[in-house]
Design a protein around this motif. Structure first.
Motif, mmCIF file in Angstrom:
data_model
loop_
_atom_site.group_PDB
_atom_site.id
_atom_site.type_symbol
_atom_site.label_atom_id
_atom_site.label_comp_id
_atom_site.label_asym_id
_atom_site.label_seq_id
_atom_site.Cartn_x
_atom_site.Cartn_y
_atom_site.Cartn_z
ATOM 1 N N MET A 1 -36.552 -45.070 -47.645
ATOM 2 C CA MET A 1 -36.842 -45.640 -46.399
ATOM 3 C C MET A 1 -38.459 -46.133 -46.214
ATOM 4 S SD MET A 1 -35.894 -44.292 -42.418
ATOM 5 C CE MET A 1 -36.644 -45.035 -41.183
ATOM 6 N N GLU A 2 -38.733 -47.023 -46.092
ATOM 7 C CA GLU A 2 -40.038 -47.452 -46.041
ATOM 8 C C GLU A 2 -40.353 -47.793 -44.476
ATOM 9 O OE1 GLU A 2 -41.421 -50.984 -48.492
ATOM 10 O OE2 GLU A 2 -39.439 -50.611 -49.463
ATOM 11 N N LEU A 3 -40.752 -46.386 -44.127
ATOM 12 C CA LEU A 3 -41.053 -46.189 -42.491
ATOM 13 C C LEU A 3 -41.977 -47.073 -42.006
ATOM 14 C CD1 LEU A 3 -40.304 -44.930 -39.917
ATOM 15 C CD2 LEU A 3 -41.723 -42.976 -40.573
ATOM 16 N N SER A 4 -43.162 -47.111 -42.956
ATOM 17 C CA SER A 4 -44.518 -47.989 -42.226
ATOM 18 C C SER A 4 -44.017 -49.408 -42.199
ATOM 19 C CB SER A 4 -45.423 -47.759 -43.281
ATOM 20 O OG SER A 4 -46.548 -48.429 -42.842
ATOM 21 N N ARG A 5 -43.427 -49.962 -43.147
ATOM 22 C CA ARG A 5 -42.879 -51.325 -43.051
ATOM 23 C C ARG A 5 -41.948 -51.638 -42.182
ATOM 24 N NH1 ARG A 5 -38.715 -54.007 -44.613
ATOM 25 N NH2 ARG A 5 -37.652 -52.246 -45.820
ATOM 26 N N LEU A 6 -40.985 -50.780 -41.949
ATOM 27 C CA LEU A 6 -39.758 -51.078 -40.713
ATOM 28 C C LEU A 6 -40.518 -51.116 -39.463
ATOM 29 C CD1 LEU A 6 -36.957 -49.087 -42.383
ATOM 30 C CD2 LEU A 6 -37.074 -51.457 -42.207
ATOM 31 N N ARG A 7 -41.483 -49.918 -39.233
ATOM 32 C CA ARG A 7 -42.284 -49.648 -37.885
ATOM 33 C C ARG A 7 -43.222 -50.918 -37.591
ATOM 34 N NH1 ARG A 7 -46.882 -48.596 -36.955
ATOM 35 N NH2 ARG A 7 -47.520 -47.547 -39.133
ATOM 36 N N THR A 8 -43.928 -51.537 -38.689
ATOM 37 C CA THR A 8 -44.739 -52.735 -38.546
ATOM 38 C C THR A 8 -43.860 -53.854 -38.084
ATOM 39 O OG1 THR A 8 -46.299 -51.575 -40.039
ATOM 40 C CG2 THR A 8 -46.369 -54.138 -39.627
ATOM 41 N N GLU A 9 -42.830 -54.004 -38.945
ATOM 42 C CA GLU A 9 -41.933 -55.078 -38.639
ATOM 43 C C GLU A 9 -41.194 -54.959 -37.284
ATOM 44 O OE1 GLU A 9 -38.678 -55.325 -41.431
ATOM 45 O OE2 GLU A 9 -40.158 -55.712 -42.972
ATOM 46 N N ALA A 10 -40.920 -53.970 -36.557
ATOM 47 C CA ALA A 10 -40.689 -53.821 -35.384
ATOM 48 C C ALA A 10 -41.873 -54.073 -34.198
ATOM 49 C CB ALA A 10 -39.929 -52.344 -35.034
ATOM 50 N N GLY A 11 -43.238 -54.051 -34.863
ATOM 51 C CA GLY A 11 -43.984 -54.240 -33.899
ATOM 52 C C GLY A 11 -44.467 -52.741 -33.027
ATOM 53 N N LEU A 12 -44.337 -51.790 -33.667
ATOM 54 C CA LEU A 12 -44.628 -50.507 -32.800
ATOM 55 C C LEU A 12 -45.592 -49.581 -33.546
ATOM 56 C CD1 LEU A 12 -41.002 -49.138 -32.589
ATOM 57 C CD2 LEU A 12 -42.499 -50.238 -30.746
ATOM 58 N N THR A 13 -46.500 -49.218 -32.774
ATOM 59 C CA THR A 13 -47.376 -47.948 -33.385
ATOM 60 C C THR A 13 -46.666 -46.777 -33.539
ATOM 61 O OG1 THR A 13 -48.096 -47.149 -31.327
ATOM 62 C CG2 THR A 13 -49.198 -49.006 -31.908
ATOM 63 N N ILE A 14 -47.423 -46.022 -34.371
ATOM 64 C CA ILE A 14 -46.556 -44.669 -34.714
ATOM 65 C C ILE A 14 -46.296 -44.065 -33.144
ATOM 66 C CG2 ILE A 14 -47.021 -42.437 -35.687
ATOM 67 C CD1 ILE A 14 -48.172 -43.417 -38.116
ATOM 68 N N ASP A 15 -47.301 -44.255 -32.320
ATOM 69 C CA ASP A 15 -47.360 -43.304 -31.039
ATOM 70 C C ASP A 15 -45.991 -43.884 -30.361
ATOM 71 O OD1 ASP A 15 -49.169 -41.296 -31.505
ATOM 72 O OD2 ASP A 15 -50.730 -42.666 -30.690
ATOM 73 N N GLU A 16 -45.852 -45.215 -30.208
ATOM 74 C CA GLU A 16 -44.843 -45.809 -29.662
ATOM 75 C C GLU A 16 -43.502 -45.562 -30.154
ATOM 76 O OE1 GLU A 16 -46.777 -49.821 -28.158
ATOM 77 O OE2 GLU A 16 -46.060 -50.032 -30.139
ATOM 78 N N LEU A 17 -43.378 -45.511 -31.352
ATOM 79 C CA LEU A 17 -42.184 -44.837 -32.229
ATOM 80 C C LEU A 17 -41.708 -43.533 -31.811
ATOM 81 C CD1 LEU A 17 -39.577 -45.397 -33.936
ATOM 82 C CD2 LEU A 17 -41.058 -45.121 -36.139
ATOM 83 N N ALA A 18 -42.913 -42.758 -31.628
ATOM 84 C CA ALA A 18 -42.685 -41.378 -31.528
ATOM 85 C C ALA A 18 -42.149 -41.189 -30.138
ATOM 86 C CB ALA A 18 -44.043 -40.518 -31.677
ATOM 87 N N ALA A 19 -42.569 -41.863 -29.296
ATOM 88 C CA ALA A 19 -42.192 -41.586 -27.867
ATOM 89 C C ALA A 19 -40.625 -42.216 -27.798
ATOM 90 C CB ALA A 19 -42.924 -42.641 -26.909
ATOM 91 N N LEU A 20 -40.277 -43.325 -28.413
ATOM 92 C CA LEU A 20 -38.978 -43.717 -28.301
ATOM 93 C C LEU A 20 -37.962 -42.938 -29.047
ATOM 94 C CD1 LEU A 20 -39.844 -47.676 -29.032
ATOM 95 C CD2 LEU A 20 -38.932 -46.480 -26.674
ATOM 96 N N SER A 21 -38.358 -42.347 -30.198
ATOM 97 C CA SER A 21 -37.310 -41.738 -31.052
ATOM 98 C C SER A 21 -37.349 -40.081 -30.886
ATOM 99 C CB SER A 21 -37.703 -42.049 -32.334
ATOM 100 O OG SER A 21 -38.946 -41.376 -32.747
ATOM 101 N N ASP A 22 -38.007 -39.664 -29.847
ATOM 102 C CA ASP A 22 -38.414 -38.220 -29.648
ATOM 103 C C ASP A 22 -38.748 -37.364 -30.944
ATOM 104 O OD1 ASP A 22 -38.050 -38.523 -26.771
ATOM 105 O OD2 ASP A 22 -35.735 -38.168 -27.130
ATOM 106 N N VAL A 23 -39.423 -38.000 -31.942
ATOM 107 C CA VAL A 23 -39.937 -37.606 -33.066
ATOM 108 C C VAL A 23 -41.684 -37.357 -32.975
ATOM 109 C CG1 VAL A 23 -40.154 -37.554 -35.522
ATOM 110 C CG2 VAL A 23 -38.172 -38.335 -34.360
#
Length: 108
Positions: A1-23
């Motif tokens: 899983m290419e997390l950085s690429r997928l996150r960038t494609e979704a237009g999210l920062t790491i902090d935004e993804l963390a808040a949405l995914s509870d990780v």
């Protein structure tokens, strides 16, 4: 899983993804550096990223939101899932939105 690429494609920062995914954001940063997401988190993170893409595509589509689903989604009672499933079978708005997602959003 290419997390950085997928996150960038979704237009999210790491902090935004963390808040949405509870990780925790630090875990996400580590996984991006290592290029490895632990199996137990892989599906949840992918689902979160896909959901963001779906929601943004639907928002840009101009299709109306279903007021019934919006109301039912506010309810945290697990039994509401049956009501949502029943509603989806007969709602033209939900049917149009589902067809749009199938045509315009890459499968998870």
């Amino acid at each position: 899983m290419e997390l950085s690429r997928l996150r960038t494609e979704a237009g999210l920062t790491i902090d935004e993804l963390a808040a949405l995914s509870d990780v925790p954001a630090e875990d996400l940063r580590q996984w991006e550096r290592d290029a490895h997401v632990p199996r137990r988190h892989r599906i949840a993170v992918r689902w979160t990223l896909w959901s963001v893409k779906r929601d943004r595509a639907l928002e840009a589509s101009g299709l109306p939101e279903c007021p019934v689903i919006a109301k039912l989604s506010e309810d945290e009672d697990p039994a509401v899932a049956d009501a949502i499933a029943e509603h989806l079978e007969t709602c033209e708005v939900c049917e149009a939105r589902s067809a749009f997602v199938l045509q315009h959003v890459e499968p998870m």
